[in-house]
Write a protein that holds these residues in place. Structure first.
Motif, PDB file in Angstrom:
ATOM      1  N   UNK A 158       0.831  -1.201   0.000  1.00 16.64           N
ATOM      2  CA  UNK A 158       0.000   0.000   0.000  1.00 16.64           C
ATOM      3  C   UNK A 158       0.867   1.254   0.000  1.00 16.64           C
ATOM      4  N   UNK A 159       0.291   2.328  -0.484  1.00 17.88           N
ATOM      5  CA  UNK A 159       0.954   3.636  -0.478  1.00 17.88           C
ATOM      6  C   UNK A 159       0.022   4.665   0.140  1.00 17.88           C
ATOM      7  N   UNK A 160       0.610   5.648   0.795  1.00 16.46           N
ATOM      8  CA  UNK A 160      -0.156   6.756   1.371  1.00 16.46           C
ATOM      9  C   UNK A 160       0.758   7.963   1.521  1.00 16.46           C
ATOM     10  N   UNK A 161       0.235   9.010   2.117  1.00 16.72           N
ATOM     11  CA  UNK A 161       1.014  10.209   2.380  1.00 16.72           C
ATOM     12  C   UNK A 161       0.431  10.949   3.561  1.00 16.72           C
ATOM     13  N   UNK A 162       1.088  12.013   3.965  1.00 21.59           N
ATOM     14  CA  UNK A 162       0.683  12.760   5.153  1.00 21.59           C
ATOM     15  C   UNK A 162       0.616  14.247   4.821  1.00 21.59           C
ATOM     16  N   UNK A 178      -1.505   3.236  11.061  1.00 18.95           N
ATOM     17  CA  UNK A 178      -1.366   2.192  12.068  1.00 18.95           C
ATOM     18  C   UNK A 178      -2.369   1.057  11.910  1.00 18.95           C
ATOM     19  N   UNK A 179      -3.551   1.360  11.389  1.00 16.86           N
ATOM     20  CA  UNK A 179      -4.564   0.317  11.202  1.00 16.86           C
ATOM     21  C   UNK A 179      -4.165  -0.703  10.139  1.00 16.86           C
ATOM     22  N   UNK A 180      -3.332  -0.295   9.222  1.00 14.98           N
ATOM     23  CA  UNK A 180      -2.868  -1.212   8.179  1.00 14.98           C
ATOM     24  C   UNK A 180      -1.509  -1.833   8.482  1.00 14.98           C
ATOM     25  N   UNK A 185       1.686  -6.480   3.458  1.00 20.99           N
ATOM     26  CA  UNK A 185       3.024  -6.903   3.058  1.00 20.99           C
ATOM     27  C   UNK A 185       4.018  -5.764   3.210  1.00 20.99           C
ATOM     28  N   UNK A 186       3.577  -4.545   2.892  1.00 23.63           N
ATOM     29  CA  UNK A 186       4.473  -3.400   3.008  1.00 23.63           C
ATOM     30  C   UNK A 186       3.718  -2.102   2.839  1.00 23.63           C
ATOM     31  N   UNK A 187       4.352  -1.004   3.286  1.00 24.74           N
ATOM     32  CA  UNK A 187       3.790   0.339   3.171  1.00 24.74           C
ATOM     33  C   UNK A 187       4.864   1.232   2.542  1.00 24.74           C
ATOM     34  N   UNK A 188       4.420   2.115   1.674  1.00 27.46           N
ATOM     35  CA  UNK A 188       5.336   3.060   1.052  1.00 27.46           C
ATOM     36  C   UNK A 188       4.770   4.473   1.141  1.00 27.46           C
ATOM     37  N   UNK A 189       5.679   5.422   1.356  1.00 29.55           N
ATOM     38  CA  UNK A 189       5.302   6.833   1.368  1.00 29.55           C
ATOM     39  C   UNK A 189       6.234   7.525   0.374  1.00 29.55           C
TER      40      UNK A 189
END
Length: 264
Positions: A158-162, A178-180, A185-189
């Protein structure tokens, strides 16, 4: 006479790639006095953001002088104007650009009222261009784009931003992250919503969500995802993703899993 969408796409792609060349020239010689903040200290703008937008506007006005234009930096034709509207992000990922990171892009989209018709995302330092026409699919460096068909968070990247103003906001996206965090498998910003959405359309990411975005951040990328077979909604599952400030995008199987955990 109906608008020729292939011609519009050609104009958008040429403009985006010329703006990308301008950005690359500046990327190699950027100085501190060319960087400013837009109110919040971490919300940066450079002379290159402005120069890129002016180039995009001049190219589009020359071919489509009757169309409205909505840029991130300087040009904002009245929102009350209906019909064709170009939505521009001349440099998405300015912080990356300033810090010498390659994930930045030029985003160009054409809408009629609130419906996307054409989208182009060009990442100049990465050497990649992604394009889409409504009803005609999306294409990228390797050909036709298709979103991931994953249906489990445990297999998903997954990808997200702030948001820049996260200190002052009720929903800063950290709780959503935090919920994910423990279940994927992984998180990307990446630092560029345009790049995130292009990568999602290409099947590199499996899902993307973000809060407190503007139309220029998502206008082209959302069309890419839709034309690649993905679903795009706001954070509540509705249709207000262009101007509502939140977006959730994924393949049709994983999209419900995103919505179930997002608060905005």
């Amino acid at each position: 006479m109906a608008l020729d969408l292939q011609s519009a796409l050609a104009t958008a792609q040429v403009a985006a790639e010329e703006a990308g060349e301008l950005l690359l020239d500046g990327f190699r010689s950027l100085t501190e006095d060319a960087v400013r903040s837009k109110g919040v200290e971490r919300d940066l703008v450079t002379d290159l953001d402005v120069a890129s937008e002016r180039l995009l506007v001049s190219k589009i006005r020359a071919i489509f002088p009757e169309h409205a234009i909505e840029g991130e930096e300087e040009v904002l034709d009245p929102l009350e104007l209906k019909g064709y509207r170009w939505i521009l992000d001349p440099l998405d990922g300015t912080i990356n650009f300033v810090h010498g990171l390659p994930a930045f892009a030029v985003s160009v989209a054409l809408y009629k009222d609130d419906e996307p018709l054409v989208g182009v995302i060009h990442a100049p330092l990465l050497g990649e261009t992604f394009t889409a026409i409504s009803g005609q699919g999306a294409r990228g460096p390797a050909g036709t784009l298709k979103v991931s068909q994953k249906d489990r968070l445990g297999e998903a990247l997954l990808a997200t931003g702030f948001p820049y103003g996260r200190n002052e906001l009720e929903h800063d996206n950290l709780a959503n992250f935090g919920r994910f965090f423990y279940d994927v498998r992984g998180m990307r910003r990446m630092g560029s919503a345009a790049v995130d959405l292009a990568y999602l359309a290409a099947g590199r990411f499996d899902g993307f969500w973000e809060l407190h975005l503007g139309p220029h951040d998502v206008a082209a990328g959302a069309l890419l995802v839709r034309e690649a077979g993905g679903l795009v909604t706001d954070g509540s599952g509705g249709d207000d993703w262009l101007r509502g400030g939140s977006i959730a995008a994924a393949g049709p199987k994983l999209h419900p899993e995103l919505l179930a955990r997002i608060e905005h």
